[in-house]
Design an enzyme around this catalytic site. Structure first.
Site, PDB file in Angstrom:
ATOM      1  N   ASN A   1       0.825  -1.211   0.000  1.00 18.21           N
ATOM      2  CA  ASN A   1       0.000   0.000   0.000  1.00 18.21           C
ATOM      3  C   ASN A   1       0.859   1.260   0.000  1.00 18.21           C
ATOM      4  O   ASN A   1       0.611   2.212  -0.759  1.00 18.21           O
ATOM      5  CB  ASN A   1      -0.907   0.015   1.228  1.00 18.21           C
TER       6      ASN A   1
ATOM      7  N   ARG B   1     -10.838  -4.324 -14.479  1.00 21.60           N
ATOM      8  CA  ARG B   1      -9.751  -5.243 -14.114  1.00 21.60           C
ATOM      9  C   ARG B   1     -10.279  -6.661 -14.273  1.00 21.60           C
ATOM     10  O   ARG B   1     -11.374  -6.964 -13.808  1.00 21.60           O
ATOM     11  CB  ARG B   1      -9.282  -5.022 -12.682  1.00 21.60           C
TER      12      ARG B   1
ATOM     13  N   ARG C   1      -5.301   1.664 -13.282  1.00 20.04           N
ATOM     14  CA  ARG C   1      -3.931   1.845 -12.799  1.00 20.04           C
ATOM     15  C   ARG C   1      -3.249   0.525 -12.449  1.00 20.04           C
ATOM     16  O   ARG C   1      -3.798  -0.300 -11.736  1.00 20.04           O
ATOM     17  CB  ARG C   1      -3.932   2.759 -11.579  1.00 20.04           C
TER      18      ARG C   1
ATOM     19  N   HIS D   1     -15.520   2.972 -15.239  1.00 24.37           N
ATOM     20  CA  HIS D   1     -15.337   2.228 -14.002  1.00 24.37           C
ATOM     21  C   HIS D   1     -16.559   1.394 -13.652  1.00 24.37           C
ATOM     22  O   HIS D   1     -16.510   0.538 -12.771  1.00 24.37           O
ATOM     23  CB  HIS D   1     -15.012   3.218 -12.873  1.00 24.37           C
TER      24      HIS D   1
ATOM     25  N   TYR E   1     -12.228  -9.662  -1.736  1.00 23.79           N
ATOM     26  CA  TYR E   1     -12.971  -8.403  -1.676  1.00 23.79           C
ATOM     27  C   TYR E   1     -14.442  -8.703  -1.422  1.00 23.79           C
ATOM     28  O   TYR E   1     -15.017  -9.591  -2.058  1.00 23.79           O
ATOM     29  CB  TYR E   1     -12.872  -7.634  -2.995  1.00 23.79           C
TER      30      TYR E   1
ATOM     31  N   ARG F   1     -14.178   2.474   4.516  1.00 23.04           N
ATOM     32  CA  ARG F   1     -12.999   1.654   4.789  1.00 23.04           C
ATOM     33  C   ARG F   1     -11.715   2.472   4.811  1.00 23.04           C
ATOM     34  O   ARG F   1     -10.881   2.322   5.685  1.00 23.04           O
ATOM     35  CB  ARG F   1     -12.864   0.560   3.729  1.00 23.04           C
TER      36      ARG F   1
ATOM     37  N   HIS G   1     -15.348  -3.709   0.062  1.00 25.87           N
ATOM     38  CA  HIS G   1     -15.227  -3.034  -1.230  1.00 25.87           C
ATOM     39  C   HIS G   1     -16.564  -2.608  -1.823  1.00 25.87           C
ATOM     40  O   HIS G   1     -16.606  -1.739  -2.689  1.00 25.87           O
ATOM     41  CB  HIS G   1     -14.497  -3.963  -2.218  1.00 25.87           C
TER      42      HIS G   1
END
Length: 730
Positions: free
Chosen positions: A67, A394, A424, A454, A487, A583, A611
């Protein structure tokens, strides 16, 4: 289809203009970057959680390292760039880029020290459990022969020593690259030289000594860097090694794309190459780095704006993930196998039949991601399916979803895939998938140049007896088989004609820039999603003024958007009770008198990564109630999500699905005490404390099947109801 509308979308009050909300006073917001570092502190705290098995604690330590690396490469790099260009635009809390960098570096120094303290503690605890990391003293004499052989056969052929002198310019060290510098004295003439060895990324970070070379039942891991140091004399015959040191480089990894770019694929391939050569943002060094070599490194690497971190611990904490894979189930969480929805099984695995009968929502990772894969696979194989359209943000390196789309195209179906190149760190993988999809005959669209797509949507158009029917999947997470196991996300399947028509318009907006004139149910960013959230908040404000129940529950990953925060402040001031589960980053300051005294914020950090995004509004009745307005979304409450991305906000209309999302998923998050942290008005977090038995929402979901996925099984075994009053399963 079985959906019963429970949200009255008619005669809603018009959304108030942003100017109608009074701006918050100075000091009303937390800094985004410091809030993110606070999130990583909570992740790091889990590495010290005595209730967790040792290897799970090591996993949290590794995650904290990964992270922080990304934070440096993206967020800190962006601030450094702004400071260098003289851009003084303040953050939401009023700090300039330079002021933020100073505060960040103070915090990073503390976090780095804490990480190494935790590492030393875990290393000792792991050794007590017969897992020895970077401990060469545990190696038996016979193992030294094996290590030397491994070095000669597996490492020596792929490393290249390079002298650092005028004839050999300082080599380029790529992003996340690790290297060793050696200070040598030539035996023949006593001349000193410095040599560099870059450690190839293809090599593992650690090598596991074979079991028969250690003690009984022991696992021994030696780092590749230490092996090179151990056998460096074989690389430099005729030299005496005076000193050495390990270092690691992080570079600016953000990708900037010109808005007028004509060829996105070509631009992104070039940008990915540039990212590997970005400005140095952080340099990590061993504490006992040879002084002469260190001076050369600092001079040559270019660290004018970089953070230089010296440590007597381990460099590159993310590499500890390799140790976590050690086969020691006694040192990990109990194995968990997700359930496959019984609703689908009752229809002999026919997803279309199950969805046609009634909407269904799947709660990952407690329910298997395979149902999503099977939905696309069935569409590919079904001769009555004529078209598939899907967004791909993704998808991972091994994607059954991608393979199913390829299969569908090869079977002659019309397949459209919106592949987001701006995901990313997945840009390269997405370019690979795009190429394979195009070769199979899939129509690949890259979406907008300046907006990321997205939203997570899959559409299947099927020819049936009464005409064409559209089946939709809306997700809060990605079509990624690996992250779906850790997730927590929601997958919503429906054959509602209105949602199908809206999904088609949304896809046309992305593929052909055809802005939808009217939508029945879905709200889309950047068109009207922000306004819909404003309108829902304003409805609660109006209800509070009428003396009706007024409550807002929101669950998301980040809240940074000033417009949304100011709206929530206005709701608090009007008497609306606002409960937020956030979160990560939260720039909203809760519990401040005359500003946010009716707002509470907590963060859940546990075995699974929260998530899903869920937004719920009481709608004039007690919360949680059957007529609450409930939405799932792909969007967090950030300016980029609301204004610079294509996102979706989906109303939940089916009664069973509504109850599951509101009174099972969202309520359990509200009730969690076992892995929750309260955010306080001064920006600090503290663990939630309870006088009774702690309630763990992850454990609840692991042991209690979902409502909408159970089908007829509910008649023989119900799902325990959660009580807001009791704060536990009732």
């Amino acid at each position: 289809m079985g959906s019963t509308p429970i949200i009255d979308t008619a005669n809603q009050p018009p959304v108030a203009s942003p100017s109608a909300v009074n701006p918050a006073p100075e000091g009303a917001y937390f800094n985004r970057e410091l809030s993110w570092l606070s999130f990583n502190e909570r992740v790091l705290a889990e590495a010290s959680n005595e209730r967790y098995p040792l290897l799970e604690r090591l996993r949290f330590l590794s995650i904290s390292g990964s992270n922080l690396d990304e934070f440096m490469m993206i967020r800190v790099a962006g601030l450094v760039g702004q400071a260098q260009r003289g851009i003084g635009k303040p953050a939401i809390d009023g700090r300039s880029p330079t002021q933020q960098l100073a505060a960040i570096r103070d915090k990073l120094a503390m976090l780095s020290t804490w990480q190494q303290d935790i590492w030393r503690n875990l290393r000792d605890r792991l050794a007590d459990a017969d897992i020895h990391v970077a401990d060469e003293h545990r190696v038996q004499p016979a193992a030294h022969e094996w290590l030397e052989s491994f070095f000669l056969e597996e490492i020596l052929p792929v490393i290249t020593p390079q002298a650092l002198d005028p004839a050999h310019p300082f080599p380029f060290v790529q992003n996340e690259g690790m290297g060793l510098l050696f200070t040598l004295t030539r035996d023949a003439d006593q001349e000193q030289i410095i040599e560099m060895i870059l450690i190839p990324g293809a090599l593992p970070r650690f090598v596991r000594v074979p079991g028969d070379h250690g003690g009984p039942g022991e696992a021994i891991y030696i780092s590749i860097a230490s092996l090179i140091q151990r056998y460096a004399h074989m690389l430099f015959p005729g030299f005496t090694i005076e000193g050495d040191g390990l270092f690691r480089v992080l570079r600016d990894s953000d990708i900037e794309i010109e808005e007028e770019a004509e060829d996105l694929v070509r631009i992104f391939r070039s940008a990915i190459q540039r990212r590997r050569r970005g400005q140095v943002i952080q340099l990590e060094l061993e504490d006992d780095f040879d002084p002469k070599a260190e001076a050369v490194l600092l001079e040559q690497i270019g660290v004018h704006e970089a953070a230089v971190i010296k440590t007597d611990g381990i460099i590159g904490l993310d590499g500890l993930a390799e140790i976590v894979n050690e086969d020691r189930p006694d040192l990990k969480f109990d194995a968990y196998s997700p359930r496959y929805p019984e609703r689908i099984r009752e229809h002999d695995g026919d997803a279309f039949s199950a969805i046609r009968k009634k909407d269904i929502i799947i709660h990952h990772p407690y329910e298997s991601f395979e149902v999503v894969v099977d939905f696309i696979k069935q569409a590919a194989e079904d001769p009555d399916v004529v078209a598939i359209k899907q967004t791909l943000y993704r998808a991972g390196s091994q994607s059954a979803v991608i393979n199913a789309l390829i299969d569908a195209a090869e079977r002659g179906k019309s397949v459209t895939a919106v592949v987001e190149l701006k995901a990313r760190f997945d840009e390269e993988q997405n370019l690979t998938w795009a190429t394979k999809l195009e070769r199979a005959g899939v129509q690949v669209i890259y979406g907008f140049t300046d907006w990321k797509t997205h939203a997570k949507i899959a559409m299947v158009v099927r020819r049936e007896d009464d005409g064409f029917r559209t089946y939709c999947h809306f997700g809060t997470g990605n079509y990624h088989p690996v992250t779906a196991k850790v997730y927590t996300d929601l997958s919503f399947f429906t054959a509602d004609p209105k949602l199908g028509r809206d999904a088609a318009k949304m896809m046309n907006f992305v593929t052909g820039y055809v802005e939808p004139r009217s939508l029945d149910l879905i709200s889309i960013a950047p068109l009207d999603l922000r306004e819909e959230l404003y309108r829902r908040i304003d409805t609660e404000i109006a209800n509070a003024g009428k003396g009706k129940p007024a409550v807002i529950w929101m669950k998301c990953n980040q809240i940074t958007d000033q417009g949304i925060i100011d709206r929530l402040y206005a709701a608090s001031d009007a008497g609306v009770r606002v409960e937020l589960v956030v979160r990560g980053i939260c720039c909203l300051r809760p519990g401040v008198p005359e500003l946010s005294e009716n707002i509470r914020v907590k963060s859940i950090i546990g075995r699974f990564l929260e998530h899903s995004r869920i937004y719920a509004f009481a709608n004039g009745e007690p919360m949680p109630g059957p007529n609450a307005a409930v939405f799932i979304s792909s969007a967090d409450l950030m300016g980029r999500n609301l204004d610079r991305r294509v996102e979706s906000l989906i109303p939940i209309l089916n009664r069973t699905v509504h109850d599951q999302v509101l009174q099972q998923v969202l309520l359990a998050n509200m009730l969690d005490t076992d892995q929750s942290w309260w955010l306080h008005g001064d920006g600090s977090y503290s663990r939630v404390e309870t006088d009774g038995t702690p309630f763990n929402c992850h454990r609840y979901f692991m042991t209690n099947p979902s409502l909408s996925g159970r089908g007829g099984a509910l008649e023989t075994g119900g799902v325990p109801k959660l009580s807001l009053r009791k704060g536990r399963a009732g």
